[in-house]
Design a protein around this motif. Sequence first.
Motif, mmCIF file in Angstrom:
data_model
loop_
_atom_site.group_PDB
_atom_site.id
_atom_site.type_symbol
_atom_site.label_atom_id
_atom_site.label_comp_id
_atom_site.label_asym_id
_atom_site.label_seq_id
_atom_site.Cartn_x
_atom_site.Cartn_y
_atom_site.Cartn_z
ATOM 1 N N UNK A 111 0.820 -1.321 -0.160
ATOM 2 C CA UNK A 111 0.089 0.002 0.032
ATOM 3 C C UNK A 111 0.677 1.166 0.139
ATOM 4 N N UNK A 112 1.830 1.160 0.957
ATOM 5 C CA UNK A 112 2.870 2.558 0.665
ATOM 6 C C UNK A 112 3.437 2.700 -0.256
ATOM 7 N N UNK A 113 3.917 1.644 -0.908
ATOM 8 C CA UNK A 113 4.823 1.676 -2.194
ATOM 9 C C UNK A 113 3.890 2.049 -3.550
ATOM 10 N N UNK A 114 2.736 1.459 -3.573
ATOM 11 C CA UNK A 114 1.764 1.904 -4.464
ATOM 12 C C UNK A 114 1.269 3.410 -4.433
ATOM 13 N N UNK A 115 1.273 3.789 -3.365
ATOM 14 C CA UNK A 115 0.815 5.213 -2.738
ATOM 15 C C UNK A 115 2.054 6.414 -3.243
ATOM 16 N N UNK A 116 3.290 5.785 -3.068
ATOM 17 C CA UNK A 116 4.460 6.683 -3.525
ATOM 18 C C UNK A 116 4.784 6.467 -5.004
ATOM 19 N N UNK A 117 4.442 5.520 -5.692
ATOM 20 C CA UNK A 117 4.680 5.296 -7.183
ATOM 21 C C UNK A 117 3.498 5.896 -7.872
ATOM 22 N N UNK A 118 2.108 6.270 -7.310
ATOM 23 C CA UNK A 118 1.364 6.939 -7.673
ATOM 24 C C UNK A 118 1.585 8.439 -7.720
ATOM 25 N N UNK A 119 2.113 8.833 -6.639
ATOM 26 C CA UNK A 119 2.709 10.305 -6.452
ATOM 27 C C UNK A 119 3.772 10.666 -7.475
ATOM 28 N N UNK A 120 4.524 9.600 -7.339
ATOM 29 C CA UNK A 120 5.925 9.693 -8.439
ATOM 30 C C UNK A 120 5.472 10.040 -9.909
ATOM 31 N N UNK A 121 4.674 8.999 -10.277
ATOM 32 C CA UNK A 121 4.045 9.093 -11.660
ATOM 33 C C UNK A 121 3.394 10.411 -12.008
ATOM 34 N N UNK A 122 2.562 10.801 -11.136
ATOM 35 C CA UNK A 122 1.709 12.093 -11.658
ATOM 36 C C UNK A 122 2.477 13.066 -11.493
ATOM 37 N N UNK A 123 3.446 13.244 -10.463
ATOM 38 C CA UNK A 123 4.265 14.508 -10.468
ATOM 39 C C UNK A 123 5.547 14.589 -11.555
#
Length: 350
Positions: free
Chosen positions: A121-133
């Motif tokens: 869950x933490x990694x997916x959340x970080x990847x989401x922000x990383x991809x969007x930004x």
Amino acid sequence: MNEIRKLKFDIKLQNHIWFWGSYFTLNFLRWGAYFNDYPYSFKSNLIEFSLHIPLVYFNLFVLVPKYVLKQKYITYTLALLVSLFGIYLLKTALTYYIISENIWPEANREYHPFEINHIVAVCIGELYVLAMASSVYLTLTWLRERERNRSLRENQFKIKLKYLENQIQPHFFFNTLNNLYALSLESSDKVPDVIIKLSNLMEYVLYDVKGTKFVPLIKEIDYIQNYIEIEKLRFDNVEVTVNLESNIEDIVVPPLIFISLVENAFKHGGVNNNNFKIKINCKVIDNKMLDFEILNNFVISQNVKSKGGIGLVNTKKRLKLIYKNNFSLKDKIKLNYYIIRLQIPIHNEN
């Protein structure tokens, strides 16, 4: 274009602050309303964004240039996974010591560190922000690079066009000075008239058309007629007819675009020609194209295949730069007449 090997922090700092501030505020209000707990949402997002932001810039300015742009994709993946694991450790520790011993309060049960669901869950959340930004940043960077390339192409176009124009002007004056020299050897009383007319032409070239992309066609016709008057001093037997078959008052053209065609007619038609004739026709076709045609007779024994020179070559290059393929420049021989015809799109002053 060479491959970009380095990403630059060339977007204004206030834009970065505005982006992250807006994103933080949106997340804070969204999750605060969802859980009906704004203090928790503020503290939780404060921790998350203190980790999101360094990870995004570390990825953009270290990992991507060092590995992705050098096509080291496996190494990049491993480095990103290590970074995500480091983010997981920091987030878990900060949540535990600052917010709650329950490291995942949003879940429907209590989780402990290093449980697989929590890690994912933490990694997916970080990847989401990383991809969007990263997508936002790379899109903005691409748009800026595209604008830079467009500006560079435009500047190169202007430099090349100016170079060709600067070649045409000395070429014309060189020919005229040769004519003046020939008249001076004959001690001709025409020399003063030639000097006055030449000064008028130089004024037009050096001042009137300097730095202009288009000039009124009527001024170009006046310039051509002044040039013809100079040539008439050299060719006593030449008969020149200029026909303007349309209203040309509002039409503009690139400066000095026709003079090489006129020069060419005098240069090659007047040799050993006792009945030298030149005819210039200028008209508008279907309110779309400007048609400029020049005919000159020549002595049959002349080698008309030798027609050309730097003036005509540069004129063709200028036409290609200005109009791309939207123009026509054709020449032909009919009986003892050499005919060259130029058609260009109409541009109006308004």
